[in-house]
Design an enzyme around this catalytic site. Structure first.
Site, PDB file in Angstrom:
ATOM      1  N   GLY A  58       0.777  -1.238   0.000  1.00 35.94           N
ATOM      2  CA  GLY A  58       0.000   0.000   0.000  1.00 35.94           C
ATOM      3  C   GLY A  58       0.799   1.272   0.000  1.00 35.94           C
ATOM      4  O   GLY A  58       0.235   2.349  -0.230  1.00 35.94           O
ATOM      5  N   ALA A  59       2.118   1.184   0.260  1.00 39.04           N
ATOM      6  CA  ALA A  59       2.951   2.383   0.227  1.00 39.04           C
ATOM      7  C   ALA A  59       3.618   2.566  -1.127  1.00 39.04           C
ATOM      8  O   ALA A  59       4.430   3.478  -1.310  1.00 39.04           O
ATOM      9  CB  ALA A  59       4.014   2.323   1.328  1.00 39.04           C
ATOM     10  N   GLY A  60       3.286   1.695  -2.077  1.00 43.18           N
ATOM     11  CA  GLY A  60       3.888   1.769  -3.397  1.00 43.18           C
ATOM     12  C   GLY A  60       3.181   2.755  -4.304  1.00 43.18           C
ATOM     13  O   GLY A  60       2.290   3.510  -3.901  1.00 43.18           O
TER      14      GLY A  60
ATOM     15  N   VAL B  56       4.788  -9.123   3.444  1.00 44.24           N
ATOM     16  CA  VAL B  56       3.572  -9.945   3.338  1.00 44.24           C
ATOM     17  C   VAL B  56       3.841 -11.411   3.620  1.00 44.24           C
ATOM     18  O   VAL B  56       2.909 -12.188   3.860  1.00 44.24           O
ATOM     19  CB  VAL B  56       2.909  -9.793   1.957  1.00 44.24           C
ATOM     20  CG1 VAL B  56       2.236  -8.455   1.814  1.00 44.24           C
ATOM     21  CG2 VAL B  56       3.889 -10.050   0.829  1.00 44.24           C
TER      22      VAL B  56
ATOM     23  N   ALA C  43       4.007  -6.957  -4.661  1.00 42.01           N
ATOM     24  CA  ALA C  43       4.675  -7.853  -5.614  1.00 42.01           C
ATOM     25  C   ALA C  43       6.027  -7.300  -5.994  1.00 42.01           C
ATOM     26  O   ALA C  43       6.230  -6.078  -6.037  1.00 42.01           O
ATOM     27  CB  ALA C  43       3.833  -8.032  -6.881  1.00 42.01           C
TER      28      ALA C  43
ATOM     29  N   SER D 274      -0.788  -8.822 -14.052  1.00 40.08           N
ATOM     30  CA  SER D 274       0.038  -8.167 -15.061  1.00 40.08           C
ATOM     31  C   SER D 274      -0.182  -8.741 -16.445  1.00 40.08           C
ATOM     32  O   SER D 274      -0.484  -9.934 -16.600  1.00 40.08           O
ATOM     33  CB  SER D 274       1.515  -8.326 -14.674  1.00 40.08           C
ATOM     34  OG  SER D 274       2.368  -7.933 -15.726  1.00 40.08           O
TER      35      SER D 274
ATOM     36  N   TYR E 295       8.926 -13.438 -13.552  1.00 45.55           N
ATOM     37  CA  TYR E 295       7.943 -12.509 -12.995  1.00 45.55           C
ATOM     38  C   TYR E 295       6.532 -12.858 -13.469  1.00 45.55           C
ATOM     39  O   TYR E 295       5.598 -12.982 -12.671  1.00 45.55           O
ATOM     40  CB  TYR E 295       8.301 -11.077 -13.388  1.00 45.55           C
ATOM     41  CG  TYR E 295       7.166 -10.100 -13.179  1.00 45.55           C
ATOM     42  CD1 TYR E 295       6.677  -9.844 -11.895  1.00 45.55           C
ATOM     43  CD2 TYR E 295       6.562  -9.443 -14.254  1.00 45.55           C
ATOM     44  CE1 TYR E 295       5.624  -8.955 -11.694  1.00 45.55           C
ATOM     45  CE2 TYR E 295       5.525  -8.557 -14.060  1.00 45.55           C
ATOM     46  CZ  TYR E 295       5.057  -8.318 -12.780  1.00 45.55           C
ATOM     47  OH  TYR E 295       4.018  -7.447 -12.594  1.00 45.55           O
TER      48      TYR E 295
ATOM     49  N   ASN F 229       1.436  -1.626 -19.002  1.00 50.39           N
ATOM     50  CA  ASN F 229       2.565  -0.879 -18.441  1.00 50.39           C
ATOM     51  C   ASN F 229       2.094   0.413 -17.786  1.00 50.39           C
ATOM     52  O   ASN F 229       1.743   1.383 -18.472  1.00 50.39           O
ATOM     53  CB  ASN F 229       3.586  -0.565 -19.541  1.00 50.39           C
ATOM     54  CG  ASN F 229       4.353  -1.793 -19.971  1.00 50.39           C
ATOM     55  OD1 ASN F 229       3.781  -2.744 -20.497  1.00 50.39           O
ATOM     56  ND2 ASN F 229       5.658  -1.786 -19.745  1.00 50.39           N
TER      57      ASN F 229
ATOM     58  N   ARG G  58       4.021  -1.408 -26.798  1.00 51.82           N
ATOM     59  CA  ARG G  58       3.528  -1.408 -25.425  1.00 51.82           C
ATOM     60  C   ARG G  58       2.258  -0.571 -25.298  1.00 51.82           C
ATOM     61  O   ARG G  58       2.055   0.399 -26.018  1.00 51.82           O
ATOM     62  CB  ARG G  58       4.597  -0.857 -24.460  1.00 51.82           C
ATOM     63  CG  ARG G  58       5.817  -1.756 -24.288  1.00 51.82           C
ATOM     64  CD  ARG G  58       5.468  -3.033 -23.570  1.00 51.82           C
ATOM     65  NE  ARG G  58       6.613  -3.907 -23.370  1.00 51.82           N
ATOM     66  CZ  ARG G  58       6.969  -4.894 -24.182  1.00 51.82           C
ATOM     67  NH1 ARG G  58       6.251  -5.132 -25.278  1.00 51.82           N
ATOM     68  NH2 ARG G  58       7.998  -5.651 -23.925  1.00 51.82           N
TER      69      ARG G  58
END
Length: 365
Positions: free
Chosen positions: A15-17, A65, A88, A132, A192, A221, A260
């Site tokens: 949540g801080a990302g 986490v 993640a 993703s 990933y 992206n 992209r």
């Protein structure tokens, strides 16, 4: 304490990302406490400081986490009404050399969280996972005869030969198709991507067993204001802005025609809020794509960004990165219909918005 006596809350992992900070103001408007769980990874958060962009009203739990004890401490006092699972590791190239790190955060982090919900008998009413476009790998392609096929990931040897595009079964150069979760078969081309697909499968299996509605949003992206300028594995758009602002020549990989779907952070946040406002039915698992539906080549993006700063013309180097896919763009038809959502930002406007934010923050030049 009985679970019904616990205080209801919205839990946001990671949540801080980048996305968590942008999403939190809207979550606070729901009237429930918002709790962000984040390891404050040094790579993203220098000094492991609480980001200024995270609203003061959001409680920050500094924990990984994968830490079961941290989950136990939290779930002894709150009951998760809604869970937004953002946590993640996201580096495509980095995941090839730090596979365990990615698997621990993305896979074990997810199972640790789910086990804690069961252990404390606090099943959320809705879980939202940000997945993703990497789960698709190369996606679906069509050859000159109109035959559809799903190519395997491009090999290192293929890339060394400069064979960037895929050839169809008839030997002709093929054309990539937009990805749609309803029709495109996942086939990750990176560690990933494999961990993100595993996240999806684990969550689906768990949710089916416990009758918890789940929404999976496969993001293209993401870029925009708030993306960490400190992270060497951050998005290519932010990196290009920083390099071009210093007058450097942008190095464009392959032949420059990597495609992209760059989606602005505001469009991602609006999709998440729409997803929360329109939860799936009980026992329903839905998977939707979030992007603009428009392809921008890396060369076109580099030229646009270089022009912004008067930097030299970008140079195509022919370099490549293992695990990268050739083409990625979302078909967002179902997302529009299911969520009543519409992407608003063009890449040109979004790039200008990012430039303004980077300049104000002193991250340019």
């Amino acid at each position: 304490m009985n679970s019904e006596q616990l205080s209801p809350a919205v839990i946001v992992t990671g949540g801080a990302g980048f996305i968590g900070c942008a999403l939190s103001p809207g979550l606070l408007e729901r009237g429930l406490p918002v709790i962000a769980i984040d390891s404050l990874l040094e790579q993203v958060h220098p000094g492991q400081q609480r980001p200024e962009a995270l609203p003061a009203e959001v409680e920050l739990v500094h924990a990984d986490v994968t830490d079961a004890a941290a989950w136990d401490a939290l779930l002894q006092r709150v009951r998760p009404e809604l869970v937004i699972h953002l946590a993640a590791e996201t580096g495509t190239g980095q995941s090839l050399t730090e596979s365990t790190r990615h698997a621990m955060s993305n896979v074990v982090g997810t199972t640790t969280m789910l086990d804690a919900f069961v252990r404390h008998d606090v099943l959320p009413k809705h879980v939202v996972l940000t997945s993703s476009r990497a789960v698709y790998g190369e996606g679906a392609w069509t050859d000159a005869s109109g035959t559809d096929f799903n190519p395997p990931p491009r090999s290192h040897a293929q890339l060394e030969r400069g064979e960037w595009d895929h050839q169809g079964p008839d030997g002709t150069t093929a054309v990539a198709r937009p990805t749609d979760a309803a029709t495109t078969r996942p086939n990750p081309a990176s560690v990933y991507g494999s961990t993100k697909l595993t996240q999806e499968l684990i969550l689906r299996n768990w949710a089916d067993a416990f009758s918890v509605p789940v929404s999976v949003l496969r993001l293209q992206n993401v870029y925009g204001p708030g993306q960490s300028p400190h992270n060497p594995y951050t998005g290519i758009v932010t990196l290009f802005h920083r390099l071009a602002s210093r007058g450097e020549t942008l190095d464009v990989y392959e032949d420059g025609l990597i495609g992209r779907d760059f989606v602005h952070i505001d469009d991602v946040v609006s999709a998440l809020h729409a997803c929360i406002e329109r939860p799936p039915a009980v026992e329903e698992n839905r998977t939707l794509d979030v992007g603009t539906g428009t392809v921008t080549t890396i060369l076109d993006a580099a030229r646009m960004i270089a022009k912004t700063y008067g930097a030299p013309e970008p140079q195509i180097s022919g370099k490549f990165r293992d695990g990268d896919v050739r083409h990625a763009v979302a078909d967002v038809t179902r997302t529009r219909a299911d969520l009543g959502w519409e992407p608003r930002w063009s890449f040109e406007d979004g790039s200008a918005d990012l430039s303004t934010w980077l300049g104000k923050g002193g991250f340019l030049g």
